[in-house]
Design a protein around this motif. Sequence first.
Motif, PDB file in Angstrom:
ATOM      1  N   ILE A  74       0.872  -1.175   0.000  1.00 23.60           N
ATOM      2  CA  ILE A  74       0.000   0.000   0.000  1.00 23.60           C
ATOM      3  C   ILE A  74       0.907   1.222   0.000  1.00 23.60           C
ATOM      4  O   ILE A  74       1.641   1.465   0.952  1.00 23.60           O
ATOM      5  CB  ILE A  74      -0.935   0.018   1.228  1.00 23.60           C
ATOM      6  CG1 ILE A  74      -1.786  -1.248   1.284  1.00 23.60           C
ATOM      7  CG2 ILE A  74      -1.809   1.272   1.201  1.00 23.60           C
ATOM      8  CD1 ILE A  74      -2.558  -1.421   2.579  1.00 23.60           C
ATOM      9  N   THR A  75       0.855   1.967  -1.090  1.00 25.82           N
ATOM     10  CA  THR A  75       1.703   3.151  -1.230  1.00 25.82           C
ATOM     11  C   THR A  75       0.882   4.304  -1.785  1.00 25.82           C
ATOM     12  O   THR A  75      -0.232   4.114  -2.267  1.00 25.82           O
ATOM     13  CB  THR A  75       2.889   2.861  -2.181  1.00 25.82           C
ATOM     14  OG1 THR A  75       2.372   2.491  -3.466  1.00 25.82           O
ATOM     15  CG2 THR A  75       3.789   1.752  -1.646  1.00 25.82           C
ATOM     16  N   GLY A  76       1.447   5.473  -1.714  1.00 21.23           N
ATOM     17  CA  GLY A  76       0.786   6.643  -2.289  1.00 21.23           C
ATOM     18  C   GLY A  76       0.483   7.693  -1.245  1.00 21.23           C
ATOM     19  O   GLY A  76       0.806   7.556  -0.066  1.00 21.23           O
ATOM     20  N   LEU A  77      -0.164   8.746  -1.690  1.00 24.09           N
ATOM     21  CA  LEU A  77      -0.481   9.870  -0.821  1.00 24.09           C
ATOM     22  C   LEU A  77      -1.833   9.703  -0.155  1.00 24.09           C
ATOM     23  O   LEU A  77      -2.799   9.277  -0.781  1.00 24.09           O
ATOM     24  CB  LEU A  77      -0.500  11.168  -1.626  1.00 24.09           C
ATOM     25  CG  LEU A  77       0.837  11.713  -2.091  1.00 24.09           C
ATOM     26  CD1 LEU A  77       0.626  12.930  -2.988  1.00 24.09           C
ATOM     27  CD2 LEU A  77       1.715  12.072  -0.918  1.00 24.09           C
ATOM     28  N   ILE A  78      -1.864  10.068   1.119  1.00 23.10           N
ATOM     29  CA  ILE A  78      -3.122  10.146   1.863  1.00 23.10           C
ATOM     30  C   ILE A  78      -2.973  11.308   2.849  1.00 23.10           C
ATOM     31  O   ILE A  78      -1.973  11.401   3.561  1.00 23.10           O
ATOM     32  CB  ILE A  78      -3.488   8.813   2.573  1.00 23.10           C
ATOM     33  CG1 ILE A  78      -4.882   8.868   3.174  1.00 23.10           C
ATOM     34  CG2 ILE A  78      -2.472   8.430   3.595  1.00 23.10           C
ATOM     35  CD1 ILE A  78      -5.979   8.794   2.165  1.00 23.10           C
ATOM     36  N   CYS A  79      -3.894  12.220   2.816  1.00 26.21           N
ATOM     37  CA  CYS A  79      -3.855  13.408   3.677  1.00 26.21           C
ATOM     38  C   CYS A  79      -2.538  14.179   3.522  1.00 26.21           C
ATOM     39  O   CYS A  79      -2.013  14.734   4.485  1.00 26.21           O
ATOM     40  CB  CYS A  79      -4.079  13.021   5.134  1.00 26.21           C
ATOM     41  SG  CYS A  79      -5.662  12.230   5.429  1.00 26.21           S
ATOM     42  N   GLY A  80      -2.001  14.169   2.310  1.00 26.60           N
ATOM     43  CA  GLY A  80      -0.782  14.915   2.026  1.00 26.60           C
ATOM     44  C   GLY A  80       0.513  14.229   2.424  1.00 26.60           C
ATOM     45  O   GLY A  80       1.585  14.802   2.302  1.00 26.60           O
TER      46      GLY A  80
END
Length: 116
Positions: A74-80
């Motif tokens: 699980i990768t990527g942006l969440i809440c900046g």
Amino acid sequence: MKKNRIFTMALGSVYPHYITKAEKKGRTREDVDTIICWLTGYDLEALHTHITNRTDFETFFEEAPQLHPNVTKITGLICGYRVEEIEDPLMQKIRYLDKLIDELARGKAMEKILRK
């Protein structure tokens, strides 16, 4: 050190928002439940017990049978923030869940959400 407010929030108070977010995009409560169970290792009965008992996020994740072995995918942006770079282990688990729910609401295929 003061705990982050989200750690003490009840899963049961946030869960309806997960459902609403998913249903607005044509997904179901069952999809949300599948994601939460996949991530935490809880079965459906245990998940709904925690929701009903208003278990806080800290306790919910502390008592989780086991995070899924593919959680590191699980990768990527969440809440900046990049979810894979969050240093606090509890905050990272909460953001993993947020990221998966976001992917569900964006229409991503369940097989991809569950990192199969």
